[in-house]
Motif scaffolding. Structure first.
Motif, short mmCIF file in Angstrom:
data_model
loop_
_atom_site.label_atom_id
_atom_site.label_comp_id
_atom_site.label_asym_id
_atom_site.label_seq_id
_atom_site.Cartn_x
_atom_site.Cartn_y
_atom_site.Cartn_z
N GLY A 173 -11.98 -0.88 14.37
CA GLY A 173 -12.75 -0.16 14.99
C GLY A 173 -13.68 -0.11 12.97
O GLY A 173 -13.15 0.57 12.22
N ASP A 174 -14.86 -0.31 12.63
CA ASP A 174 -15.69 0.85 11.79
C ASP A 174 -16.11 2.09 12.17
O ASP A 174 -16.85 2.74 13.08
N GLY A 175 -15.85 2.45 11.34
CA GLY A 175 -15.78 3.81 10.58
C GLY A 175 -17.98 4.13 11.34
O GLY A 175 -17.67 5.92 11.42
N ASP A 211 -9.26 2.14 11.86
CA ASP A 211 -9.23 1.04 10.77
C ASP A 211 -9.70 -0.18 11.03
O ASP A 211 -9.58 -0.87 12.18
N PHE A 212 -10.83 -0.82 9.53
CA PHE A 212 -11.28 -2.49 10.27
C PHE A 212 -10.62 -3.02 9.70
O PHE A 212 -10.82 -4.79 9.69
N TYR A 238 1.12 -1.35 -0.03
CA TYR A 238 0.35 0.10 0.20
C TYR A 238 0.85 1.32 0.03
O TYR A 238 0.61 1.77 -0.86
N ARG A 281 -1.28 15.33 2.74
CA ARG A 281 -1.73 14.53 3.77
C ARG A 281 -1.14 15.68 4.99
O ARG A 281 -2.06 16.00 5.95
N GLY A 318 -8.81 9.90 5.58
CA GLY A 318 -7.50 10.27 4.44
C GLY A 318 -7.74 9.49 3.71
O GLY A 318 -7.83 8.12 4.38
N TYR A 319 -9.21 9.28 2.37
CA TYR A 319 -9.22 8.72 0.95
C TYR A 319 -9.42 7.51 2.04
O TYR A 319 -9.73 6.09 1.53
N ALA A 346 -10.21 5.28 9.81
CA ALA A 346 -9.70 4.55 8.01
C ALA A 346 -8.45 5.03 7.88
O ALA A 346 -7.77 5.03 7.28
N THR A 347 -7.93 5.38 9.42
CA THR A 347 -6.71 5.69 9.12
C THR A 347 -5.99 3.94 8.54
O THR A 347 -4.27 4.50 7.56
C1 SAM Z 1 -7.38 3.80 0.74
S1 SAM Z 1 -6.87 3.83 1.96
C2 SAM Z 1 -6.98 5.10 3.70
C3 SAM Z 1 -5.34 4.54 4.85
C4 SAM Z 1 -5.11 6.26 4.89
N1 SAM Z 1 -6.46 6.84 5.78
C5 SAM Z 1 -4.60 7.18 4.25
O1 SAM Z 1 -4.08 7.93 4.50
O2 SAM Z 1 -3.26 6.22 3.38
C6 SAM Z 1 -9.03 2.91 3.13
C7 SAM Z 1 -8.99 3.17 4.03
O3 SAM Z 1 -10.13 2.59 4.72
C8 SAM Z 1 -10.68 1.57 5.61
N2 SAM Z 1 -11.81 1.50 5.54
C9 SAM Z 1 -13.57 1.38 5.16
N3 SAM Z 1 -13.82 1.61 5.11
C10 SAM Z 1 -14.15 1.57 6.55
C11 SAM Z 1 -14.90 1.95 7.86
N4 SAM Z 1 -16.37 1.27 7.21
N5 SAM Z 1 -14.20 1.48 9.20
C12 SAM Z 1 -12.94 1.60 8.77
N6 SAM Z 1 -12.20 1.46 7.96
C13 SAM Z 1 -12.59 1.11 7.09
C14 SAM Z 1 -9.72 0.58 4.66
O4 SAM Z 1 -9.64 -0.82 5.74
C15 SAM Z 1 -8.01 1.25 4.76
O5 SAM Z 1 -7.45 0.95 4.77
#
Ligand code: SAM
Length: 222
Positions: free
Chosen positions: A92-94, A67-68, A9, A25, A110-111, A44-45
């Motif tokens: 955790g679920d956002g 993050d989940f 990633y 960022r 972020g994203y 969603a870290t």
């Molecule tokens: C594109 S990555 C972004 C990661 C990081 N924030 C960054 O800036 O690179 C998206 C992240 O969102 C997380 N994600 C998506 N839906 C989520 C949810 N409902 N709860 C928690 N995490 C979630 C995914 O597991 C993934 O790690």
């Protein structure tokens, strides 16, 4: 999907954005910390890049990353350890955060919002955990802009990026999902309207790198 691409990633983020993602960022972290923040939640870290930038810019702040996808968090924890950053990462679920109402000065994502099944539910949950006067910052890729730059970017994003991403990660579907999810995401104006509709005030946004990325901000009414 995110668990499966965790190993490559960060490398692909740097490669596919030509290294600009760090600046995007950093600008988002500054926007979130403006006015000071003692407790910051990064939803969603992922591998923790935004959380680490927050911790670097506000060393006294308590930063929590959620993050989940556990494999993404494993990388985040390893990176934080290596950099001596004190960040608490947890699964955790956002859209269903375990934190009480009014518990953070700032919430960032972020994203990540683009990937939520229910964007409204996410925004409502961010508003709930923010203290009155607290700030939400959403960093996201808006649908590609128009014009010549937009056409070039669209070609890169829908043809070159999925090919390179698929090759390096071995997960072609994840890097086909990326442009598809961006095309389906609300425009910056529409996202600002959604934020207002769930109750955020002082909502605004600004575009980064000719509209490739955008920083949205909103506050919980004091
Ligand atoms: C594109 S990555 C972004 C990661 C990081 N924030 C960054 O800036 O690179 C998206 C992240 O969102 C997380 N994600 C998506 N839906 C989520 C949810 N409902 N709860 C928690 N995490 C979630 C995914 O597991 C993934 O790690």
């Amino acid at each position: 999907m995110f668990s499966s691409i965790a190993p490559s990633y960060d490398t692909l983020n740097r490669l596919l954005s030509f290294g600009v993602d760090r600046r995007w960022r950093r600008q988002a972290a500054r926007a979130a910390l403006r006015g000071g923040a003692e407790r910051v939640l990064d939803v969603a870290t992922g591998t923790g890049d935004l959380a680490m930038t927050l911790a670097e810019l506000a060393p006294q702040a308590e930063v929590v990353g959620v993050d989940f996808a556990e494999p993404m968090l494993d990388r985040a924890r390893a990176k934080a350890r290596a950099h001596g950053a004190h960040i608490h990462f947890e699964v955790g679920d956002g859209t269903r955060l375990r934190f009480p109402d009014d518990s953070f000065d700032a919430v960032t994502i972020g994203y990540g919002l683009r990937n939520f099944d229910d964007i409204d539910a996410g925004l409502r949950e961010f508003l709930r955990v923010l203290r009155p006067g607290g700030r939400l910052v959403v960093l996201e890729f808006p649908p590609p802009p128009g014009g010549l730059f937009g056409a070039l970017y669209r070609f890169y994003f829908t043809r070159v990026l999925p090919a390179v991403g698929g090759l390096v990660s071995g997960r072609g579907s994840a890097y086909r999902y990326l442009p598809a999810s961006v095309m389906a995401f609300p425009s910056p104006q529409a996202l600002a309207d959604l934020m207002r509709a769930v109750g955020f005030v002082d909502v605004g946004y600004h575009l980064q790198t000719m509209g490739v990325s955008a920083i949205h901000r909103g506050e919980k009414a004091a």
